[in-house]
Design a protein around this motif. Structure first.
Motif, PDB file in Angstrom:
ATOM      1  N   ALA A  72       0.531  -1.365  -0.489  1.00  0.00           N
ATOM      2  CA  ALA A  72       0.037  -0.079   0.383  1.00  0.00           C
ATOM      3  C   ALA A  72       1.224   1.196   0.037  1.00  0.00           C
ATOM      4  CB  ALA A  72      -0.952   0.161   1.335  1.00  0.00           C
ATOM      5  N   GLY A 244      -4.958   0.180  -2.937  1.00  0.00           N
ATOM      6  CA  GLY A 244      -4.444   2.320  -3.083  1.00  0.00           C
ATOM      7  C   GLY A 244      -3.662   2.351  -4.096  1.00  0.00           C
ATOM      8  N   THR A 264      -8.897   2.895  -2.231  1.00  0.00           N
ATOM      9  CA  THR A 264      -8.059   2.290  -1.050  1.00  0.00           C
ATOM     10  C   THR A 264      -8.778   2.041  -0.028  1.00  0.00           C
ATOM     11  OG1 THR A 264      -9.508   4.820  -0.190  1.00  0.00           O
ATOM     12  CG2 THR A 264      -6.760   4.900  -1.390  1.00  0.00           C
ATOM     13  N   GLY A 268      -8.457  -1.739  -0.089  1.00  0.00           N
ATOM     14  CA  GLY A 268      -7.539  -1.788   1.076  1.00  0.00           C
ATOM     15  C   GLY A 268      -8.738  -2.527   2.284  1.00  0.00           C
TER      16      GLY A 268
END
Length: 415
Positions: A72, A244, A264, A268
């Motif tokens: 990330a 991301g 994200t 994520g």
């Protein structure tokens, strides 16, 4: 939002609150945070990610074993001299995943915005200023957009399109605003900051215009492509996940406004849950000690570099990418830049000094630049944020699909 007919984006006014919320969760769960460190290599055996090699300080090496790893690391816009990203957004996550065996998708598509130089005072150019019309002039006072928009009505339509979306794209009339500005830059008709000038006769948007106008130039903002992932946010390397901007997620040739939120937050969350599930039921695959030792030997044998030498190489790289691989792209410029990067790698290999981490960062930046140039060379058409002056039309028949790059298929481009 950009390229959308409905509102999609929202503004967070105080990022400090967001950071504090994350800090509290990390503290409450007892998660260990390691700072001032750099991952030099992901450890992979039989296409399974088993951890990473970490360098702390300049010569302290640590092997981190992990049942699941998430990249990330953000984007790579700082690879370009003029950019609207943090200084550490050099794209090292793309290179780590790529060298581990994961595929990269859509790396030629980079979101480009009009910004205000110099880099020390950079900001977005306020597109709401286009409402009443703007005079874009070069350093000789020539209003050059009239070369591309032959009458005032066409120019007004272009301004209206640009007010709907800030990024450069070949999808509508606004494209030649950026192309025109880029051509003036290439031909040297700019200020000493490589900007042209935006001036207004009157303004109703509330912007205070300095005498002489606002300097404007193309700025790299974010990457639309990244590591190819599946529905669970896992790359083609088992146990390696991405989320991301580093993930080749919900974007294509253009990025719809607000789409970084699903990249994200949604991806994520999927990456986190998938990695946690994998870590809860780890495979019985010990990390071979020789994998880490191989990386230790390579980095120990590496000399670092004098700060002045490394800065000179970095500046050369970033200026070249900004001039050769931003708005206007064509075969000879892209191929020439690729050859220059091979020479730059040779120069870097001769640099001596103590700054090993900085040298590793530069090596990664050069590798990423080669990946982007290779993807841009292979897409022989113009689509979205990718404009090939030598192939100005869209070609759905041959290029109506993403370009996927793997290390094995482009070894000649990675040194």
């Amino acid at each position: 939002g950009c390229f959308s007919n409905v509102p999609r984006a929202f503004v967070v006014e105080d990022l400090g609150n967001v950071r504090e919320a994350f800090r509290q969760v990390i503290e409450r769960r007892g998660i260990r945070v390691i700072e001032e460190t750099r991952i030099t290599r992901l450890l992979v055996a039989n296409n399974r990610c088993l951890g990473a090699v970490d360098i702390r300080g300049e010569r302290e090496f640590v092997t981190i074993t992990a049942a699941a790893t998430i990249l990330a690391t953000g984007g790579g816009a700082a690879l370009f001299q003029y950019n609207l990203a943090p200084a550490d957004a050099i794209g090292d996550g793309y290179v780590l995943g790529f060298e581990a065996g994961a595929g990269l998708i859509n790396m030629e598509f980079i979101q480009i915005m009009l910004g205000t130089p110099p880099i020390e005072r950079r900001n977005f150019f306020p597109t709401q200023a286009l409402r009443d019309g703007v005079h874009f002039t070069n350093c000789f006072g020539e209003e050059f957009l009239l070369k591309y928009y032959t009458n005032g009505e066409l120019l007004r339509r272009a301004y209206k399109a640009r007010m709907r979306h800030q990024p450069f794209s070949m999808r509508d009339e606004a494209a030649f605003i950026d192309i025109g500005i880029a051509k003036e830059t290439i031909t040297g008709k700019t200020s000493e900051n490589f900007g042209i000038f935006a001036r207004k006769d009157r303004d109703t948007s509330g912007i205070v215009w300095p005498e002489g106008g606002i300097e404007v130039a193309p700025f790299a903002h974010s990457f639309n492509g990244g590591l190819a992932i599946n529905f669970e946010a896992e790359t083609g390397v088992s146990n390696l996940f991405a989320a991301g901007e580093v993930a080749g997620g919900p974007h294509g040739a253009d990025r719809i406004g607000g789409n970084m939120m699903p990249a994200t937050q949604v991806i994520g969350e999927r990456a986190g849950k998938s990695a946690a599930l994998r870590a809860a039921h780890p495979a019985d695959d010990p990390c071979p000690a020789e994998l880490a030792e191989e990386e230790f030997r390579k980095v120990r044998a590496m000399t670092g570099g004098d700060a002045a030498d490394l800065n000179e190489i970095r500046d050369h790289l970033r200026w070249m990418m900004w001039k050769k691989c931003m708005v206007i792209r064509k075969e000879d410029n892209l191929a020439g830049a690729l050859r220059s990067l091979n020479s730059l790698s040779d120069v870097l290999a001769q640099v001596n000094g103590p700054r090993v981490k900085e040298r590793l960062c530069l090596e990664s930046m050069i590798k990423l630049a080669k990946i982007i140039l290779t993807a841009a060379l292979r897409r022989k058409e113009s689509r979205g944020s990718h404009y090939r002056e030598d192939y100005p039309e869209k070609d759905d028949k041959n290029f109506g699909k993403p370009i996927m790059l793997h290390k094995d298929s482009m070894e000649e481009a990675i040194v």
